[in-house]
Design a protein around this motif. Sequence first.
Motif, PDB file in Angstrom:
ATOM      1  N   VAL A 176     -19.285 -29.703  57.284  1.00 49.51           N
ATOM      2  CA  VAL A 176     -19.258 -28.870  55.818  1.00 49.51           C
ATOM      3  C   VAL A 176     -17.876 -28.525  55.415  1.00 49.51           C
ATOM      4  N   ALA A 177     -17.852 -28.120  54.004  1.00 45.23           N
ATOM      5  CA  ALA A 177     -16.596 -27.849  53.331  1.00 45.23           C
ATOM      6  C   ALA A 177     -16.039 -26.470  53.858  1.00 45.23           C
ATOM      7  N   GLY A 178     -16.791 -25.776  54.405  1.00 39.81           N
ATOM      8  CA  GLY A 178     -16.092 -24.547  55.137  1.00 39.81           C
ATOM      9  C   GLY A 178     -17.367 -23.547  55.551  1.00 39.81           C
ATOM     10  N   SER A 179     -16.851 -22.296  56.383  1.00 41.15           N
ATOM     11  CA  SER A 179     -17.818 -21.689  56.921  1.00 41.15           C
ATOM     12  C   SER A 179     -17.132 -20.003  56.510  1.00 41.15           C
ATOM     13  N   VAL A 208     -24.711 -33.971  50.825  1.00 41.57           N
ATOM     14  CA  VAL A 208     -24.648 -32.804  50.728  1.00 41.57           C
ATOM     15  C   VAL A 208     -23.767 -31.985  51.276  1.00 41.57           C
ATOM     16  N   LEU A 209     -23.511 -32.299  52.821  1.00 41.04           N
ATOM     17  CA  LEU A 209     -22.614 -31.599  53.502  1.00 41.04           C
ATOM     18  C   LEU A 209     -21.087 -31.254  52.998  1.00 41.04           C
ATOM     19  N   PRO A 210     -20.454 -32.232  52.140  1.00 39.35           N
ATOM     20  CA  PRO A 210     -19.007 -31.852  51.509  1.00 39.35           C
ATOM     21  C   PRO A 210     -19.118 -30.830  50.583  1.00 39.35           C
ATOM     22  N   LYS A 211     -20.179 -30.460  50.065  1.00 38.14           N
ATOM     23  CA  LYS A 211     -20.144 -29.056  49.170  1.00 38.14           C
ATOM     24  C   LYS A 211     -21.218 -28.097  49.936  1.00 38.14           C
ATOM     25  N   VAL A 212     -21.072 -27.798  51.263  1.00 36.68           N
ATOM     26  CA  VAL A 212     -21.691 -26.898  51.844  1.00 36.68           C
ATOM     27  C   VAL A 212     -20.637 -25.859  52.273  1.00 36.68           C
ATOM     28  N   LEU A 213     -20.880 -24.437  51.753  1.00 38.03           N
ATOM     29  CA  LEU A 213     -20.455 -23.324  52.527  1.00 38.03           C
ATOM     30  C   LEU A 213     -21.482 -22.626  53.192  1.00 38.03           C
ATOM     31  N   TRP A 214     -21.097 -22.662  54.714  1.00 35.94           N
ATOM     32  CA  TRP A 214     -22.068 -22.015  55.514  1.00 35.94           C
ATOM     33  C   TRP A 214     -21.487 -20.439  55.930  1.00 35.94           C
ATOM     34  N   TRP A 215     -22.418 -19.560  55.506  1.00 37.90           N
ATOM     35  CA  TRP A 215     -22.339 -18.151  55.703  1.00 37.90           C
ATOM     36  C   TRP A 215     -22.971 -17.625  57.038  1.00 37.90           C
ATOM     37  N   ILE A 216     -22.054 -17.176  57.919  1.00 38.58           N
ATOM     38  CA  ILE A 216     -22.697 -16.781  59.231  1.00 38.58           C
ATOM     39  C   ILE A 216     -22.535 -15.518  59.602  1.00 38.58           C
ATOM     40  N   HIS A 217     -23.443 -15.085  59.942  1.00 40.66           N
ATOM     41  CA  HIS A 217     -23.496 -13.736  60.391  1.00 40.66           C
ATOM     42  C   HIS A 217     -23.862 -13.279  61.924  1.00 40.66           C
ATOM     43  N   SER A 220     -14.999 -30.237  47.478  1.00 43.32           N
ATOM     44  CA  SER A 220     -16.062 -31.006  47.060  1.00 43.32           C
ATOM     45  C   SER A 220     -15.590 -32.084  46.056  1.00 43.32           C
ATOM     46  N   LYS A 221     -14.817 -31.598  45.272  1.00 44.58           N
ATOM     47  CA  LYS A 221     -14.480 -32.604  44.148  1.00 44.58           C
ATOM     48  C   LYS A 221     -13.497 -33.655  44.589  1.00 44.58           C
ATOM     49  N   SER A 222     -12.605 -33.291  45.449  1.00 48.97           N
ATOM     50  CA  SER A 222     -11.933 -34.456  46.020  1.00 48.97           C
ATOM     51  C   SER A 222     -12.417 -35.327  46.922  1.00 48.97           C
ATOM     52  N   HIS A 223     -13.581 -34.794  47.580  1.00 52.19           N
ATOM     53  CA  HIS A 223     -14.376 -35.872  48.598  1.00 52.19           C
ATOM     54  C   HIS A 223     -15.199 -36.840  47.393  1.00 52.19           C
ATOM     55  N   SER A 224     -15.612 -36.177  46.186  1.00 55.44           N
ATOM     56  CA  SER A 224     -16.526 -36.877  45.453  1.00 55.44           C
ATOM     57  C   SER A 224     -15.593 -38.226  44.691  1.00 55.44           C
ATOM     58  N   LEU A 247     -28.759 -32.148  45.669  1.00 57.03           N
ATOM     59  CA  LEU A 247     -27.971 -33.308  45.564  1.00 57.03           C
ATOM     60  C   LEU A 247     -27.305 -33.002  44.045  1.00 57.03           C
ATOM     61  N   LYS A 248     -27.905 -32.439  43.061  1.00 59.42           N
ATOM     62  CA  LYS A 248     -27.220 -32.014  41.914  1.00 59.42           C
ATOM     63  C   LYS A 248     -26.286 -30.857  42.034  1.00 59.42           C
ATOM     64  N   ALA A 249     -26.480 -29.778  42.684  1.00 61.99           N
ATOM     65  CA  ALA A 249     -25.614 -28.640  42.775  1.00 61.99           C
ATOM     66  C   ALA A 249     -24.194 -28.768  43.021  1.00 61.99           C
ATOM     67  N   ASP A 250     -23.559 -28.295  42.319  1.00 67.19           N
ATOM     68  CA  ASP A 250     -22.192 -27.963  42.738  1.00 67.19           C
ATOM     69  C   ASP A 250     -21.637 -27.168  44.050  1.00 67.19           C
ATOM     70  N   LEU A 251     -22.611 -26.759  44.367  1.00 64.89           N
ATOM     71  CA  LEU A 251     -22.316 -25.719  45.760  1.00 64.89           C
ATOM     72  C   LEU A 251     -23.595 -25.547  46.417  1.00 64.89           C
ATOM     73  N   VAL A 252     -23.613 -25.598  47.693  1.00 65.83           N
ATOM     74  CA  VAL A 252     -24.810 -25.264  48.388  1.00 65.83           C
ATOM     75  C   VAL A 252     -24.417 -24.220  49.466  1.00 65.83           C
ATOM     76  N   VAL A 253     -25.078 -23.041  49.600  1.00 65.08           N
ATOM     77  CA  VAL A 253     -24.719 -22.051  50.457  1.00 65.08           C
ATOM     78  C   VAL A 253     -25.788 -21.900  51.442  1.00 65.08           C
ATOM     79  N   LEU A 254     -25.537 -22.260  52.735  1.00 63.98           N
ATOM     80  CA  LEU A 254     -26.300 -22.023  53.829  1.00 63.98           C
ATOM     81  C   LEU A 254     -26.180 -20.688  54.445  1.00 63.98           C
TER      82      LEU A 254
END
Length: 466
Positions: free
Chosen positions: A198-201, A171-180, A460-464, A144-151
């Motif tokens: 999420v914000a992006g992948s 949390v979803l608006p500040k999630v970057l999802w790294w997919i391999h 994320s900032k524009s969403h908040s 909740l506090k993080a500026d960025l969450v990377v899944l």
Amino acid sequence: MAKHSVGWVASQKRWLLAFLVMLSVSTLIAFFIRAAFDSCDRHMDVVDKRVPLGSPIGTSPSPLSFMKSKLVLLVSHELSLSGGPLLLMELAFLLRGVGTEVCWVTTMKPSDADVVIYSLEHKMLDRGVQVLSENGQEAVNTALKADLVVLNTAVSGKWLDVVLKENVPRVLPKVLWWIHEMRGHYFKLDYVKHLPLVAGSMIDSHVTAEYWENRTRERLGIKMPQTFVVHLGNSKELMEVAEDSVAKRVLREHVRESLGVRREDLLFAIINSVSRGKGQDLFLRSFYESLRLIQQKKLQLPRMHAVIVGSDMTAHTKFEHELRNFVSMKKIQDRVHFVDKTLTVAPYLAAIDVLVQNSQARGECFGRITIEAMAFQLPVLGTAAGGTTEIVVNGTTGLLHPVGKEGITPLAKNIVKLATHVERRLTMGKRGYERVKERFLEHHMANRIAAILKEVLRKSKSHSDS
């Protein structure tokens, strides 16, 4: 001469170990049972084309400097010596290097003590990365506090509902999802149902991004978020070893002596976890066929060997027994060497002459070992699939062959080509090294990731604010 070599290597033992210690997490390769790096729609951003490559880190400020004092939570489904977790750890260390506060959560940890997890967690703690419990309140508060969450990886998506529960939308608006992942069984709605929000992948190759775009739309009926393609880069530590002729000579002599091969022998190697998807079985069939071709044509060549790095007989897998039975049946035990899974690849890259990247089906998402081999000026014989096609320039830095049984004979012929044409082999290796220097270094990757993080933070900032 052999005695002199042994004595010289022994006298350099401390120096050699110092070099091995220098190798960072980015040079670790998954030799445990490793999941294969396994869409983007019209608004997909091709980061490696639109972001300037910039100057090497060390000669100019890090492109990630804007992340100083920010709080980032990294979420990985496992902590192991496989590619995904190691890449996320590498990102953690890059961020720590610019003063980011980094927290780590592993969502699926075994109940029993695990020496690998213990070791990797302490590597992170030593570098200032905070390791949190996967389902404690501290993890929720940090998210909740993080500026960025990377899944990291598709499987990590299950953590959102299990742990964050009613906090998921915050949390979803500040999630970057790294997919391999490239394998179809990862396309489960349970894993990726939140992906469109999420914000992006971030995906390691164009071919994997296209696969995800098509598969999520056709199989799951969901749309990918803004998606960025980011090719990986070699660490500075690995490049230092690759560019040090003395270090390479020491490593080469040491490993070859341990394998019992001569200085002039030719070594073709696969460096991957031993599994059917990595194609060790087809490689051995190609290698055996290449020996028959050489015999039929009566070619006078140095003695050739196949090296399988990533063996694990303790696992007692049916596949590994198949490999060893094939070698025994064809009576090529003196030509084929099985090397146990290992933490570092540099000694073997220094010791061999050609890397074989024989991943099957859709190939590798990217294939970090490929650019590491090219850094050591090795030509690559790879399957014409997946991220390998975005790394290897066919006919210039290596040779490509089809996946499956159709690729056995072409690979055999390519092995003979590189065995018989020394100059071509060396030229391909040099061109591969030049390609790495142009686009596959740590500072290239840092620049690409920096552009993505800026965009995700902006969204994320524009969403908040709204």
